[in-house]
Structure formats: structure tokens, C-alpha cells
Write a protein that holds these residues in place. Structure first.
Motif, PDB file in Angstrom:
ATOM      1  N   GLN A 199      -3.365  -7.625   8.748  1.00  0.00           N
ATOM      2  CA  GLN A 199      -3.155  -8.436   7.554  1.00  0.00           C
ATOM      3  C   GLN A 199      -1.658  -8.506   7.272  1.00  0.00           C
ATOM      4  OE1 GLN A 199      -4.919  -6.889   3.969  1.00  0.00           O
ATOM      5  NE2 GLN A 199      -4.087  -8.487   2.673  1.00  0.00           N
ATOM      6  N   TYR A 200      -1.155  -9.728   7.057  1.00  0.00           N
ATOM      7  CA  TYR A 200       0.236  -9.939   6.685  1.00  0.00           C
ATOM      8  C   TYR A 200       0.252 -10.578   5.300  1.00  0.00           C
ATOM      9  CZ  TYR A 200       1.087  -9.010  11.603  1.00  0.00           C
ATOM     10  OH  TYR A 200       1.127  -8.422  12.840  1.00  0.00           O
ATOM     11  N   GLY A 201       0.967  -9.958   4.377  1.00  0.00           N
ATOM     12  CA  GLY A 201       0.964 -10.435   3.002  1.00  0.00           C
ATOM     13  C   GLY A 201      -0.202  -9.855   2.228  1.00  0.00           C
ATOM     14  N   TRP A 202      -0.187 -10.048   0.908  1.00  0.00           N
ATOM     15  CA  TRP A 202      -1.216  -9.510   0.027  1.00  0.00           C
ATOM     16  C   TRP A 202      -1.913 -10.632  -0.738  1.00  0.00           C
ATOM     17  CZ3 TRP A 202      -1.218  -5.460   2.474  1.00  0.00           C
ATOM     18  CH2 TRP A 202      -0.209  -4.504   2.499  1.00  0.00           C
ATOM     19  N   GLY A 203      -3.165 -10.400  -1.074  1.00  0.00           N
ATOM     20  CA  GLY A 203      -3.902 -11.276  -1.979  1.00  0.00           C
ATOM     21  C   GLY A 203      -3.821 -12.741  -1.634  1.00  0.00           C
ATOM     22  N   ALA A 204      -3.407 -13.549  -2.608  1.00  0.00           N
ATOM     23  CA  ALA A 204      -3.377 -14.998  -2.439  1.00  0.00           C
ATOM     24  C   ALA A 204      -2.320 -15.459  -1.448  1.00  0.00           C
ATOM     25  CB  ALA A 204      -3.138 -15.666  -3.794  1.00  0.00           C
ATOM     26  N   LYS A 205      -1.403 -14.584  -1.065  1.00  0.00           N
ATOM     27  CA  LYS A 205      -0.321 -14.967  -0.154  1.00  0.00           C
ATOM     28  C   LYS A 205      -0.410 -14.172   1.146  1.00  0.00           C
ATOM     29  CE  LYS A 205       2.895 -16.393  -3.776  1.00  0.00           C
ATOM     30  NZ  LYS A 205       4.253 -16.238  -4.340  1.00  0.00           N
ATOM     31  N   THR A 236     -18.077   0.863  -5.824  1.00  0.00           N
ATOM     32  CA  THR A 236     -17.205   2.010  -6.067  1.00  0.00           C
ATOM     33  C   THR A 236     -16.568   2.436  -4.753  1.00  0.00           C
ATOM     34  OG1 THR A 236     -18.590   2.747  -7.891  1.00  0.00           O
ATOM     35  CG2 THR A 236     -17.084   4.356  -6.932  1.00  0.00           C
ATOM     36  N   ASN A 237     -15.245   2.522  -4.733  1.00  0.00           N
ATOM     37  CA  ASN A 237     -14.513   2.827  -3.511  1.00  0.00           C
ATOM     38  C   ASN A 237     -14.336   4.331  -3.332  1.00  0.00           C
ATOM     39  OD1 ASN A 237     -13.343  -0.010  -2.554  1.00  0.00           O
ATOM     40  ND2 ASN A 237     -13.258   0.066  -4.779  1.00  0.00           N
ATOM     41  N   ARG A 238     -13.840   4.707  -2.167  1.00  0.00           N
ATOM     42  CA  ARG A 238     -13.660   6.126  -1.863  1.00  0.00           C
ATOM     43  C   ARG A 238     -12.575   6.771  -2.713  1.00  0.00           C
ATOM     44  NH1 ARG A 238     -12.450   6.284   4.300  1.00  0.00           N
ATOM     45  NH2 ARG A 238     -11.819   4.123   3.928  1.00  0.00           N
ATOM     46  N   SER A 239     -11.589   5.993  -3.136  1.00  0.00           N
ATOM     47  CA  SER A 239     -10.465   6.537  -3.890  1.00  0.00           C
ATOM     48  C   SER A 239      -9.770   5.399  -4.625  1.00  0.00           C
ATOM     49  CB  SER A 239      -9.478   7.235  -2.952  1.00  0.00           C
ATOM     50  OG  SER A 239      -8.856   6.276  -2.102  1.00  0.00           O
ATOM     51  N   ALA A 240      -8.821   5.743  -5.488  1.00  0.00           N
ATOM     52  CA  ALA A 240      -8.016   4.737  -6.167  1.00  0.00           C
ATOM     53  C   ALA A 240      -7.196   3.937  -5.163  1.00  0.00           C
ATOM     54  CB  ALA A 240      -7.103   5.411  -7.190  1.00  0.00           C
ATOM     55  N   TYR A 241      -6.746   4.594  -4.117  1.00  0.00           N
ATOM     56  CA  TYR A 241      -5.999   3.910  -3.064  1.00  0.00           C
ATOM     57  C   TYR A 241      -6.855   2.802  -2.455  1.00  0.00           C
ATOM     58  CZ  TYR A 241      -3.985   3.121   1.576  1.00  0.00           C
ATOM     59  OH  TYR A 241      -3.484   2.529   2.716  1.00  0.00           O
ATOM     60  N   HIS A 242      -8.095   3.119  -2.103  1.00  0.00           N
ATOM     61  CA  HIS A 242      -8.969   2.134  -1.463  1.00  0.00           C
ATOM     62  C   HIS A 242      -9.379   1.023  -2.427  1.00  0.00           C
ATOM     63  CE1 HIS A 242      -9.434   5.540   1.392  1.00  0.00           C
ATOM     64  NE2 HIS A 242      -9.474   4.562   2.271  1.00  0.00           N
ATOM     65  N   ALA A 243      -9.471   1.332  -3.721  1.00  0.00           N
ATOM     66  CA  ALA A 243      -9.798   0.289  -4.696  1.00  0.00           C
ATOM     67  C   ALA A 243      -8.699  -0.768  -4.732  1.00  0.00           C
ATOM     68  CB  ALA A 243      -9.988   0.901  -6.077  1.00  0.00           C
ATOM     69  N   LEU A 256      -8.627  -4.939  -3.235  1.00  0.00           N
ATOM     70  CA  LEU A 256      -8.198  -6.138  -3.952  1.00  0.00           C
ATOM     71  C   LEU A 256      -7.188  -6.943  -3.150  1.00  0.00           C
ATOM     72  CD1 LEU A 256      -7.758  -4.946  -7.652  1.00  0.00           C
ATOM     73  CD2 LEU A 256      -9.504  -6.495  -6.747  1.00  0.00           C
ATOM     74  N   LEU A 257      -6.289  -6.264  -2.469  1.00  0.00           N
ATOM     75  CA  LEU A 257      -5.246  -6.945  -1.702  1.00  0.00           C
ATOM     76  C   LEU A 257      -5.813  -7.762  -0.547  1.00  0.00           C
ATOM     77  CD1 LEU A 257      -2.650  -4.031  -1.597  1.00  0.00           C
ATOM     78  CD2 LEU A 257      -2.480  -6.127  -2.951  1.00  0.00           C
ATOM     79  N   MET A 258      -7.064  -7.502  -0.165  1.00  0.00           N
ATOM     80  CA  MET A 258      -7.697  -8.244   0.924  1.00  0.00           C
ATOM     81  C   MET A 258      -8.213  -9.608   0.481  1.00  0.00           C
ATOM     82  SD  MET A 258      -7.701  -6.660   3.880  1.00  0.00           S
ATOM     83  CE  MET A 258      -9.052  -7.510   4.714  1.00  0.00           C
ATOM     84  N   HIS A 259      -8.346  -9.835  -0.817  1.00  0.00           N
ATOM     85  CA  HIS A 259      -8.995 -11.052  -1.309  1.00  0.00           C
ATOM     86  C   HIS A 259      -7.967 -12.136  -1.609  1.00  0.00           C
ATOM     87  CE1 HIS A 259     -13.144  -9.494  -1.695  1.00  0.00           C
ATOM     88  NE2 HIS A 259     -12.514  -8.333  -1.767  1.00  0.00           N
ATOM     89  N   LYS A 260      -8.222 -13.331  -1.104  1.00  0.00           N
ATOM     90  CA  LYS A 260      -7.249 -14.421  -1.182  1.00  0.00           C
ATOM     91  C   LYS A 260      -7.206 -15.104  -2.538  1.00  0.00           C
ATOM     92  CE  LYS A 260      -5.774 -16.567   2.278  1.00  0.00           C
ATOM     93  NZ  LYS A 260      -5.445 -17.452   3.396  1.00  0.00           N
ATOM     94  N   ASP A 261      -8.060 -14.715  -3.469  1.00  0.00           N
ATOM     95  CA  ASP A 261      -7.976 -15.313  -4.800  1.00  0.00           C
ATOM     96  C   ASP A 261      -7.199 -14.430  -5.775  1.00  0.00           C
ATOM     97  OD1 ASP A 261      -9.919 -13.361  -4.771  1.00  0.00           O
ATOM     98  OD2 ASP A 261     -11.289 -14.410  -6.123  1.00  0.00           O
ATOM     99  N   LEU A 294       0.764   5.350  -1.795  1.00  0.00           N
ATOM    100  CA  LEU A 294       0.624   4.011  -2.367  1.00  0.00           C
ATOM    101  C   LEU A 294      -0.051   3.051  -1.382  1.00  0.00           C
ATOM    102  CD1 LEU A 294       4.235   3.732  -3.820  1.00  0.00           C
ATOM    103  CD2 LEU A 294       2.152   4.083  -5.148  1.00  0.00           C
ATOM    104  N   PRO A 295      -0.788   2.048  -1.890  1.00  0.00           N
ATOM    105  CA  PRO A 295      -1.383   1.046  -1.002  1.00  0.00           C
ATOM    106  C   PRO A 295      -0.423  -0.084  -0.667  1.00  0.00           C
ATOM    107  CG  PRO A 295      -2.093   0.649  -3.237  1.00  0.00           C
ATOM    108  CD  PRO A 295      -1.231   1.882  -3.285  1.00  0.00           C
ATOM    109  N   ILE A 296       0.765  -0.080  -1.264  1.00  0.00           N
ATOM    110  CA  ILE A 296       1.755  -1.128  -1.031  1.00  0.00           C
ATOM    111  C   ILE A 296       3.111  -0.474  -0.748  1.00  0.00           C
ATOM    112  CG2 ILE A 296       0.619  -2.909  -2.436  1.00  0.00           C
ATOM    113  CD1 ILE A 296       1.586  -0.622  -4.355  1.00  0.00           C
TER     114      ILE A 296
END
Length: 647
Positions: free
Chosen positions: A192-198, A525-532, A536-541, A559-561
């Protein structure tokens, strides 16, 4: 007696401490001072690791022993992984050291690793540590050479199996780094390159917008040529051969010379061109059958071999490809010329190689015989000795950039061919006598279209950044806000989330292990706050992300970012509800170096934040604000980021 210990302390799943990759944090125990012969140790490790010079020459020799050891641990571990083809780009650091009354220094060392291979990163760290330890206490360091070499070869073999299986993926990662584009491994060859909508997803050079129909058709050479022919584009006559007699019959019908190649493989695998008789055809057939049971016999086209890259309907790059071979100099034999050519550091099978080694195999020996040469002959100066019939870079060929020389008709031809397959990125193999003249005048044709082109050869590395820029507006980043502290943070984040939705924005909210999507729906419910947050960063909206965490979430996973735009830190005035100041003190140094914008903090912890290292120079502090005022301030900052204004 030399006391050395290496103990694993923590493995984060994401960046921390200003290091933009996941971290393996170890505690290294060593004497403050020790008479080490570093020059001899480095020379021995250079021989074991196959280095041309000392890798640690940049380490200040005046540093105390424990720092010298820690810096070598970081330096050698990073070099081993990058040389094995792993996309390790960040540099580690010594986070801190405490000294004991016994004259020992216990250092916390942050070592980046490549996700998801934390285990391999730890094995590399232990190999480097153990090797340094053995060399430090050995009476004769040279006696350890063979033992260290054997263990290193086993480690390197393990690491090379973990790296990308193609040349494109690693170079897309490097291009993303140079362009400051966030990226993350997803699964298998998918990044994955970029986050969310971008964002965009890439599988090697197959883009998320690349149609599967076009990829499948391009990989079937018979179907692809048929489509080109129906579309009125020039391709050589060919036929599928189920067995050798059919192949011989086809060759006689087409007329020699012919080409034999697998109909469903790329990269020049099993391809033999310029076959002039049944004997050569039989050899080529047997070679191709080792790779595929679907064999194509094709009329050979006279001319030079060119690879032209088409991106989004436009030809953007072109190279001419000379078959593997050597130029005589009147001094060296053919064997010596090949050996010399293979010493070129650009040649190899490692991930950094832009050219492949030349092989003196059966095909090469047949070609030498056709040229009335042997391996012991000395070709005259300027004579080209061919070792391959096909001009593939993957079989040792050499490229030359010809982008500016391509005739407009040839440019339009390859653009139209790629459009027929509905591909957005492709490499077209074109045979024409002269790339500067129209194919209509000179003849020639398209022999292959590659829907997953390897773009490393002939200074094409700039194409990786060009592809990413074409798919990632704004560098692939969306605004990210981190909120950390007591229970007030949860309510504040939910209020900002709802305000953004009411204004027509598409926010994502991660609270603990839960995530809320822009449409108001909640995920599992995700495994951790990191995974939650990562989810979100995987979704294009998702246009903006709010991440609500407790300090212990960061302490466990990082951090996830790689960086974020704003940080809000609160602490309850009620001591019974207060966030652990110990956890807060530990978490802030992990996250503050990744804050690229602003910080809002309570009065009770503002002084603590001010004294924390790594704080951005342009950070502004605000405190004593009501919840409504605070949400309004945050909303204004997010709106500026979404509008592209500076904060």
C-alpha cells in the motif's frame, strides 16, 4: 573478563522514536571501556561479509567502547539486511544508556526491521552480536573466519528468501522513500502506498487500476498476438505446437529463421530466437518445455530489439536491447571477456542488480561455434561476440536509452497496442530495423506485451516515482490527528468526528481497538489500537483520521504511521483518574519526533512536553481550553489541512 549481553526488550509493529520503520529494541550490556582492536575486527568482518572496505569507517574512534559496540551492531545489522534485498531504509539509534557501579553500560538500542520479519531482524542482531563477541575475545581473529563465513552464508540464504521476488517492488519502496510517500506491506507481493483516500495498491508493477483481463491476455502470447492481428497491428506469424513434430512442421511452414518460446511466461524465460534449422529448433524446444507445456513457434523478425514503456496511454521511455555478448579488445579471450563483464557491479541476481550475469551455457557455445569461435579465441578489437539469440535483459542483455529517437509512428504503434489491451502500464517489445524510422517504411512488428514490466534497466528507475505520482495526489497523505490521555479524549474525538461528518467530510475514528468509518458504521474489534488505526488507513473513503490512544498502546506497538499532523494530550485533574505519568513520560519520546505540526496540552503536562526531546520546532501550545473550544480549535486545524493550507 569481558562481559557482554544482548537481551530483547520490545518489538514494535510500527515506527517510533523518529525512526520510520518498525523497531526491535534490545538492551546491550558492555563495559564502559575495553581495549578492543576495532580495525582488525572490522577487517575480518569485511572479509566474511564480502565487503570491499571497512563498513564501520564512519564511527568516531574516540567514542567509548560500549558506544563503538552498539554502533557496529546497528551498522552491520542494517547492511546485512539491505544487501540481502530487504527494504530496510531507516537507521537505528542508541536511545539511552545507564552505567552501573560495576563499570558496565546498559544501552537501549533501537534497530529497525522490515515488516513482518521481526524474527529475522532479531536473528541478524544476534549474529552480529555473537560475531563481534567472538572476535573481541579471540586470540587469533583469522582462525574464526571459516566458522563465521559458514554461519553468515546460512543467515544470508534465509534473508534472501524473504525479500521481494521481483525487481520492481523494492524500487517502488525506494522511490516512495525519496518522494516522502508513506507505504506499508500488506500481504505477499501487495504493498500500500499512501493512506486512506489518497492511496493505491501495487503488486510489483501491476496497479490497482490495471484490468485483470488485459493482464491475462498479455501473459498468453498466442491470445495477445491474435488480438493485435485482429486489431490491424503488425505481429509475426506464429502457431502453437503441442509436440516437437508439430513445431518442426510449423517452422517449415513459416520458413526459417524462427523463434521458440513459452506462450505463457514473461522475462525471456525459455526464449530462443534466430533458429536456422531443425537441430537448433529441437534444442530450443527441449529447453522451452522445461519451463512450460504451451510452446509458441513464431516467424523471426529481422531488426533490433526495443522495449518501450507506456503509462496512461503515453510512451514514456524506450530502450534498445543488445543480446548478451562481449566486445573484443584484441587482448583477452572470450572466456576472459565474459569473466571481466560479469565483474561489473551492476550485474548479479541480488535485488540491487540492474543487469544479469552472462552465462556460457549450451546456447552460448552453439553461438560461438556459428561465429567460428571458442572460449580460448581472442576476438579482434571492436568485434561483437554474441552469446544469446534473444535480447532480454534477464538473460544478460545490455540496454541503451533511445527515448528521444523513437519515430512518431513507432510511438503511436505501441500506444495503440497497449490501448487494445486496456492496460494502464505495460512494456512493449518491438522489433524494427531502425527505431528512428517508421515501422511502415522498414517493416517489423510487436513480439510481446508485458503487463507487469520490470523497469529497472537502463536508467529507468525514475519511472517508479513517475508511476507513484500519477496515482497519489498530494503525496498520498491525509491529515492524521493523535489524541492521547484520559477519558475526556474519547468524548472530544467523537465530537470532532461528528462535526466533520456534519460538514460533509469523511473522517475515520479509531478509539482503542474499535474503528468508526466515515459512514458511521463500526468495524470489528481489532487486536490492538495500532491495528484499529491501520485498518482505517486501508479504506479509500477516509479523508482524515482521528486516532485515540492511551500511552500504553504506543509503548506496546509504536505508531501505525510515519508521521502525523497534530497531537492533543490531556490529563485528568483528578489523581484517581489520571493517566500514568510514568507511561506518559515513556510514550512522549516515542511519538513526538513523528509530530509534523502542532501540540495542544493540559497545563499539568505542558512543562513535561516542553522538556521532551524531539519536539517539532514549529509546535504551538495551548492549554486551559474548554471541551467546546478545544474541539473548535482542532476542527479549524483539520480544515486547513484538508484545504491544503499551512497550519
Amino acid at each position: 573478563m569481558l562481559t557482554l549481553e544482548l537481551q530483547k526488550s520490545l518489538i514494535t509493529q510500527g515506527p517510533a522514536y523518529g525512526i520510520k520503520q518498525p523497531l526491535l529494541i534490545v538492551n546491550l550490556t558492555a563495559p564502559v571501556g575495553y581495549p578492543a582492536s576495532w580495525e582488525s575486527i572490522d577487517a575480518q568482518l569485511a572479509r566474511v561479509l564480502g565487503l570491499s572496505s571497512r563498513h564501520s569507517k564512519g564511527i568516531d574512534p574516540s567514542r567509548p567502547f560500549f558506544q563503538q559496540l552498539a554502533l557496529r551492531l546497528l551498522s552491520y545489522a542494517r547492511m546485512i539486511q539491505t544487501n540481502a534485498g530487504l527494504a530496510l531504509h531507516a537507521r537505528g539509534k542508541i536511545l539511552g544508556t545507564r552505567q552501573t557501579d560495576e563499570g558496565l553500560a546498559i544501552s537501549s538500542v533501537a534497530m529497525p526491521y522490515v515488516s513482518p520479519y521481526s524474527g529475522a531482524g532479531l536473528r541478524v542482531a544476534r549474529w552480529v552480536f555473537n560475531s563481534l563477541q567472538q572476535l573481541l575475545i579471540a586470540e587469533n581473529a583469522n582462525s574464526l573466519g571459516s566458522e563465521l563465513q559458514k554461519s553468515f552464508e546460512a543467515l544470508r540464504e534465509e534473508l534472501t528468501q524473504l525479500g521481494p521476488r521481483d525487481t520492481n517492488t523494492l524500487r517502488f519502496v525506494h522511490a516512495a522513500l525519496q518522494a516522502d510517500i508513506p507505504h506499508a506491506w500488506v500481504t505477499g507481493p501487495l504493498f500500500q502506498y499512501g493512506w486512506g483516500a489518497k492511496q493505491c495498491l501495487l503488486n510489483s508493477s501491476i496497479l490497482e487500476t490495471t484490468p485483470s483481463m488485459g493482464v491475462a491476455t498479455a501473459r498468453d502470447k498466442h491470445a495477445c498476438a491474435t488480438l493485435m492481428r485482429i486489431g490491424g497491428l503488425p505481429v509475426p506469424d506464429h502457431g502453437l505446437a503441442e509436440d516437437l513434430p508439430t513445431a518442426v512442421s510449423l517452422a517449415q511452414k513459416l520458413g526459417y529463421p524462427v523463434v521458440v518460446k513459452p506462450a505463457n511466461l514473461d522475462g525471456g524465460v525459455g526464449v530462443a530466437a534466430g533458429l536456422n534449422d531443425e537441430h537448433q529448433l529441437t534444442q530450443a524446444w527441449e529447453s522451452a518445455r522445461r519451463h512450460s507445456d504451451k510452446i509458441l513457434v513464431e516467424k523471426h523478425l529481422d531488426g533490433e530489439d526495443f522495449r518501450l514503456i507506456v503509462l496512461d496511454g503515453q510512451m514514456v521511455w524506450a530502450v534498445g536491447r543488445r543480446p548478451a555478448g562481449v566486445d573484443g579488445d584484441g587482448l583477452l579471450t572470450v572466456a576472459q571477456l565474459v569473466e571481466k563483464a560479469n565483474q561489473d557491479p551492476r550485474r548479479g541476481h541480488h535485488q540491487g542488480a540492474t543487469l544479469r550475469p552472462m552465462r556460457l551455457d549450451e546456447e552460448a557455445m552453439d553461438l560461438l561455434q556459428e561465429q567460428d569461435l571458442t572460449l580460448e579465441n581472442v576476438p579482434v578489437a571492436g568485434r561483437f561476440v554474441s552469446l544469446r539469440r534473444a535480447a532480454n535483459i534477464s538473460s544478460g542483455g545490455t540496454p541503451t536509452v533511445v527515448t528521444e529517437r523513437v519515430h512518431p509512428d513507432n510511438r503511436l504503434l505501441v500506444e495503440r497496442a497497449v490501448a487494445l489491451l486496456r492496460l494502464d502500464l505495460a512494456g512493449v517489445d518491438l522489433i524494427v530495423p531502425n527505431i528512428e524510422k517508421s515501422w511502415r517504411e522498414t517493416g517489423g512488428g510487436i513480439i510481446e506485451i508485458n503487463a507487469q514490466p520490470q523497469m529497472i534497466a537502463a536508467s529507468q528507475t525514475h519511472l517508479y516515482a513517475q508511476v507513484l505520482r500519477s496515482r497519489l495526489p498530494g503525496g498520498g497523505r491525509i491529515p492524521v490527528l493523535v489524541l492521547m490521555g484520559d477519558e475526556r479524549i474519547r468524548s472530544l474525538a467523537q465530537e470532532v468526528y461528528q462535526l466533520l461528518r456534519a460538514q460533509g467530510q469523511d473522517p475515520g475514528l479509531a478509539i482503542g481497538r474499535e474503528n468508526w468509518f466515515p459512514d458511521g458504521a463500526t468495524g470489528q474489534t481489532n487486536r490492538s489500537a495500532y491495528h484499529a488505526a491501520r485498518a482505517l488507513l486501508m479504506h479509500k473513503d477516509v479523508q482524515v483520521m482521528l486516532w485515540v490512544i492511551h500511552p500504553e498502546d504506543v509503548l506496546l506497538n509504536g505508531l501505525p504511521i510515519d508521521r502525523f499532523d497534530g497531537l492533543v494530550v490531556t490529563d485528568s485533574p483528578n489523581p484517581d483518574q489520571s493517566t500514568s505519568h510514568t507511561d506518559l513520560r515513556k510514550a512522549l519520546p516515542m511519538i513526538l519526533p513523528h509530530c509534523a505540526g502542532w501540540v495542544i496540552a493540559d497545563d499539568s503536562i505542558q512543562e513535561q512536553i516542553l522538556r521532551t526531546r524531539g519536539l517539532p520546532t514549529d509546535t504551538r501550545f495551548e492549554s486551559g481550553l474548554s471541551s467546546s473550544t478545544l474541539s473548535s480549535q482542532i476542527l479549524k486545524r483539520i480544515q486547513r489541512l484538508l484545504g491544503g493550507d499551512s497550519v
